[in-house]
Design a protein around this motif. Structure first.
Motif, PDB file in Angstrom:
ATOM      1  N   UNK A   1       3.381  92.803  61.889  1.00 52.88           N
ATOM      2  CA  UNK A   1       4.571  92.117  61.408  1.00 52.88           C
ATOM      3  C   UNK A   1       4.125  90.760  60.865  1.00 52.88           C
ATOM      4  N   UNK A   2       4.424  90.475  59.598  1.00 49.02           N
ATOM      5  CA  UNK A   2       4.056  89.205  58.970  1.00 49.02           C
ATOM      6  C   UNK A   2       5.288  88.330  58.833  1.00 49.02           C
ATOM      7  N   UNK A   3       5.163  87.062  59.266  1.00 48.98           N
ATOM      8  CA  UNK A   3       6.237  86.080  59.156  1.00 48.98           C
ATOM      9  C   UNK A   3       5.700  84.846  58.445  1.00 48.98           C
ATOM     10  N   UNK A   4       6.457  84.338  57.488  1.00 48.32           N
ATOM     11  CA  UNK A   4       6.073  83.117  56.764  1.00 48.32           C
ATOM     12  C   UNK A   4       6.751  81.932  57.433  1.00 48.32           C
ATOM     13  N   UNK A   5       5.948  81.029  58.015  1.00 50.44           N
ATOM     14  CA  UNK A   5       6.474  79.804  58.600  1.00 50.44           C
ATOM     15  C   UNK A   5       6.633  78.752  57.517  1.00 50.44           C
ATOM     16  N   UNK A   6       6.843  77.495  57.925  1.00 50.15           N
ATOM     17  CA  UNK A   6       6.947  76.416  56.944  1.00 50.15           C
ATOM     18  C   UNK A   6       5.711  76.365  56.051  1.00 50.15           C
ATOM     19  N   UNK A   7       4.531  76.554  56.636  1.00 51.73           N
ATOM     20  CA  UNK A   7       3.296  76.593  55.861  1.00 51.73           C
ATOM     21  C   UNK A   7       2.433  77.798  56.211  1.00 51.73           C
ATOM     22  N   UNK A   8       2.180  78.075  57.508  1.00 55.01           N
ATOM     23  CA  UNK A   8       1.280  79.192  57.826  1.00 55.01           C
ATOM     24  C   UNK A   8       1.950  80.555  57.661  1.00 55.01           C
TER      25      UNK A   8
ATOM     26  N   UNK B   1       1.689  89.297  63.516  1.00 55.60           N
ATOM     27  CA  UNK B   1       1.954  89.675  64.900  1.00 55.60           C
ATOM     28  C   UNK B   1       1.636  91.162  65.033  1.00 55.60           C
ATOM     29  N   UNK B   2       0.812  91.488  66.006  1.00 58.53           N
ATOM     30  CA  UNK B   2       0.417  92.869  66.214  1.00 58.53           C
ATOM     31  C   UNK B   2       0.260  93.145  67.694  1.00 58.53           C
TER      32      UNK B   2
ATOM     33  N   UNK C   1      10.372  77.003  61.858  1.00 62.42           N
ATOM     34  CA  UNK C   1      11.305  77.770  61.045  1.00 62.42           C
ATOM     35  C   UNK C   1      10.575  78.859  60.255  1.00 62.42           C
ATOM     36  N   UNK C   2      11.283  79.950  59.999  1.00 62.25           N
ATOM     37  CA  UNK C   2      10.771  81.043  59.183  1.00 62.25           C
ATOM     38  C   UNK C   2      11.504  80.985  57.849  1.00 62.25           C
ATOM     39  N   UNK C   3      10.747  81.006  56.755  1.00 65.06           N
ATOM     40  CA  UNK C   3      11.355  80.753  55.454  1.00 65.06           C
ATOM     41  C   UNK C   3      11.422  81.977  54.540  1.00 65.06           C
ATOM     42  N   UNK C   4      11.141  83.168  55.058  1.00 68.61           N
ATOM     43  CA  UNK C   4      11.202  84.375  54.225  1.00 68.61           C
ATOM     44  C   UNK C   4      11.449  85.586  55.117  1.00 68.61           C
ATOM     45  N   UNK C   5      11.780  86.704  54.498  1.00 69.65           N
ATOM     46  CA  UNK C   5      11.972  87.942  55.247  1.00 69.65           C
ATOM     47  C   UNK C   5      10.649  88.400  55.855  1.00 69.65           C
ATOM     48  N   UNK C   6      10.745  89.047  56.998  1.00 71.51           N
ATOM     49  CA  UNK C   6       9.554  89.609  57.636  1.00 71.51           C
ATOM     50  C   UNK C   6       9.042  90.774  56.794  1.00 71.51           C
ATOM     51  N   UNK C   7       7.733  90.989  56.834  1.00 72.70           N
ATOM     52  CA  UNK C   7       7.120  92.129  56.150  1.00 72.70           C
ATOM     53  C   UNK C   7       6.356  92.941  57.188  1.00 72.70           C
ATOM     54  N   UNK C   8       6.539  94.254  57.153  1.00 73.05           N
ATOM     55  CA  UNK C   8       5.857  95.136  58.093  1.00 73.05           C
ATOM     56  C   UNK C   8       4.818  95.939  57.319  1.00 73.05           C
ATOM     57  N   UNK C   9       3.576  95.897  57.812  1.00 72.54           N
ATOM     58  CA  UNK C   9       2.487  96.663  57.222  1.00 72.54           C
ATOM     59  C   UNK C   9       1.818  97.414  58.364  1.00 72.54           C
TER      60      UNK C   9
END
Length: 60
Positions: free
Chosen positions: A45-52, A56-57, A33-41
Motif C-alpha cells: 500500500x503506497x501513501x503520499x505524505x506531505x513530502x515522503x 506499507x507491506x 497528512x496524506x495528500x493523495x489517494x492510496x495506491x495498491x500494488x
C-alpha cells in the motif's frame, strides 16, 4: 482473511476485515497528512505524505 483499508487526510488508516459484519482490525497512523489517494500494488500500500512516499507491506 480478506481486508480493506481506508485512509483519511490526517494519515490515519483503518484496516477492516472484509466479511458480512465488517470488523476493525487495526488503526495505523503515519503522523502527517496524506495528500493523495492510496495506491495498491500487489500486497503493498503506497501513501503520499506531505513530502515522503510511504510503502506499507506485511512484515515477514
Amino acid at each position: 482473511m480478506t481486508t480493506e483499508s481506508v485512509t483519511d487526510l490526517d494519515g490515519v488508516t483503518l484496516v477492516i476485515e472484509h466479511s458480512q459484519i465488517p470488523q476493525m482490525i487495526a488503526v495505523n497512523r503515519i503522523g502527517e497528512k496524506v495528500s493523495a489517494s492510496a495506491a495498491i500494488v500487489g500486497s503493498e500500500l503506497f501513501l503520499r505524505g506531505d513530502e515522503p512516499l510511504y510503502c506499507i507491506t506485511k512484515g515477514e
